[in-house]
Write a protein that holds these residues in place. Structure first.
Motif, PDB file in Angstrom:
ATOM      1  N   LYS A 154      -9.052   1.617   2.193  1.00  0.00           N
ATOM      2  CA  LYS A 154      -9.416   2.699   3.124  1.00  0.00           C
ATOM      3  C   LYS A 154      -8.215   3.501   3.592  1.00  0.00           C
ATOM      4  O   LYS A 154      -8.349   4.670   3.933  1.00  0.00           O
ATOM      5  CB  LYS A 154     -10.147   2.131   4.346  1.00  0.00           C
ATOM      6  N   ILE A 155      -7.038   2.869   3.624  1.00  0.00           N
ATOM      7  CA  ILE A 155      -5.852   3.587   4.124  1.00  0.00           C
ATOM      8  C   ILE A 155      -4.830   3.872   3.026  1.00  0.00           C
ATOM      9  O   ILE A 155      -3.731   4.348   3.300  1.00  0.00           O
ATOM     10  CB  ILE A 155      -5.179   2.836   5.295  1.00  0.00           C
ATOM     11  N   GLY A 156      -5.206   3.574   1.776  1.00  0.00           N
ATOM     12  CA  GLY A 156      -4.322   3.892   0.658  1.00  0.00           C
ATOM     13  C   GLY A 156      -3.106   2.986   0.545  1.00  0.00           C
ATOM     14  O   GLY A 156      -2.031   3.435   0.149  1.00  0.00           O
ATOM     15  N   LYS A 157      -3.265   1.732   0.881  1.00  0.00           N
ATOM     16  CA  LYS A 157      -2.167   0.757   0.789  1.00  0.00           C
ATOM     17  C   LYS A 157      -2.596  -0.400  -0.096  1.00  0.00           C
ATOM     18  O   LYS A 157      -3.758  -0.535  -0.458  1.00  0.00           O
ATOM     19  CB  LYS A 157      -1.795   0.211   2.177  1.00  0.00           C
ATOM     20  N   GLU A 158      -1.649  -1.266  -0.410  1.00  0.00           N
ATOM     21  CA  GLU A 158      -1.931  -2.477  -1.187  1.00  0.00           C
ATOM     22  C   GLU A 158      -2.415  -3.586  -0.254  1.00  0.00           C
ATOM     23  O   GLU A 158      -2.051  -3.621   0.922  1.00  0.00           O
ATOM     24  CB  GLU A 158      -0.673  -2.951  -1.916  1.00  0.00           C
ATOM     25  N   ARG A 159      -3.197  -4.534  -0.806  1.00  0.00           N
ATOM     26  CA  ARG A 159      -3.654  -5.676  -0.016  1.00  0.00           C
ATOM     27  C   ARG A 159      -2.481  -6.464   0.540  1.00  0.00           C
ATOM     28  O   ARG A 159      -2.506  -6.937   1.665  1.00  0.00           O
ATOM     29  CB  ARG A 159      -4.549  -6.599  -0.863  1.00  0.00           C
ATOM     30  N   SER A 160      -1.419  -6.583  -0.230  1.00  0.00           N
ATOM     31  CA  SER A 160      -0.243  -7.341   0.217  1.00  0.00           C
ATOM     32  C   SER A 160       0.383  -6.714   1.467  1.00  0.00           C
ATOM     33  O   SER A 160       0.940  -7.420   2.312  1.00  0.00           O
ATOM     34  CB  SER A 160       0.796  -7.454  -0.897  1.00  0.00           C
ATOM     35  N   PHE A 161       0.268  -5.392   1.594  1.00  0.00           N
ATOM     36  CA  PHE A 161       0.780  -4.719   2.795  1.00  0.00           C
ATOM     37  C   PHE A 161      -0.019  -5.158   4.018  1.00  0.00           C
ATOM     38  O   PHE A 161       0.553  -5.476   5.063  1.00  0.00           O
ATOM     39  CB  PHE A 161       0.706  -3.197   2.624  1.00  0.00           C
ATOM     40  N   ILE A 162      -1.343  -5.191   3.901  1.00  0.00           N
ATOM     41  CA  ILE A 162      -2.193  -5.618   5.015  1.00  0.00           C
ATOM     42  C   ILE A 162      -1.893  -7.062   5.370  1.00  0.00           C
ATOM     43  O   ILE A 162      -1.796  -7.425   6.546  1.00  0.00           O
ATOM     44  CB  ILE A 162      -3.692  -5.426   4.686  1.00  0.00           C
TER      45      ILE A 162
END
Length: 98
Positions: free
Chosen positions: A57-65
């Protein structure tokens, strides 16, 4: 038997030092980052979202979250805003304490 009562602030002062010292400030900043990560994780889980869904939804990788949820460090206000508003559908409220 003499039992003294200590407040959490007393204990923090004894263990981490006085407010305003570099060591105490560093620890307080780390705790604040951790709280942000926990709040994001709790909000995501309450919405029954996976880390992957939020990241998409925010254009990032899962690892970032995952990193944000585990320590919340180095998170820009812009990214925090995107996570809360675009990703989680919430409102961001920031409080400044002096």
């Amino acid at each position: 038997m003499n039992m003294e009562t200590y407040t959490l602030d007393d204990i923090k002062k004894e263990v981490y030092g006085e407010i305003g010292t570099p060591r105490r400030d560093k620890i307080e900043a780390e705790l604040a980052s951790l709280r942000i990560g926990i709040q994001i994780r709790n909000a995501r889980e309450a919405r029954k979202m996976t880390q992957s869904q939020l990241a998409e939804k925010i254009g990032k990788e899962r690892s970032f979250i995952s990193k944000v949820e585990s320590d919340g460090k180095n998170l820009t206000l812009s990214t925090l805003y995107d996570i809360v508003t675009k990703g989680l559908g919430g409102k961001l409220s920031i409080q400044v304490q002096l």
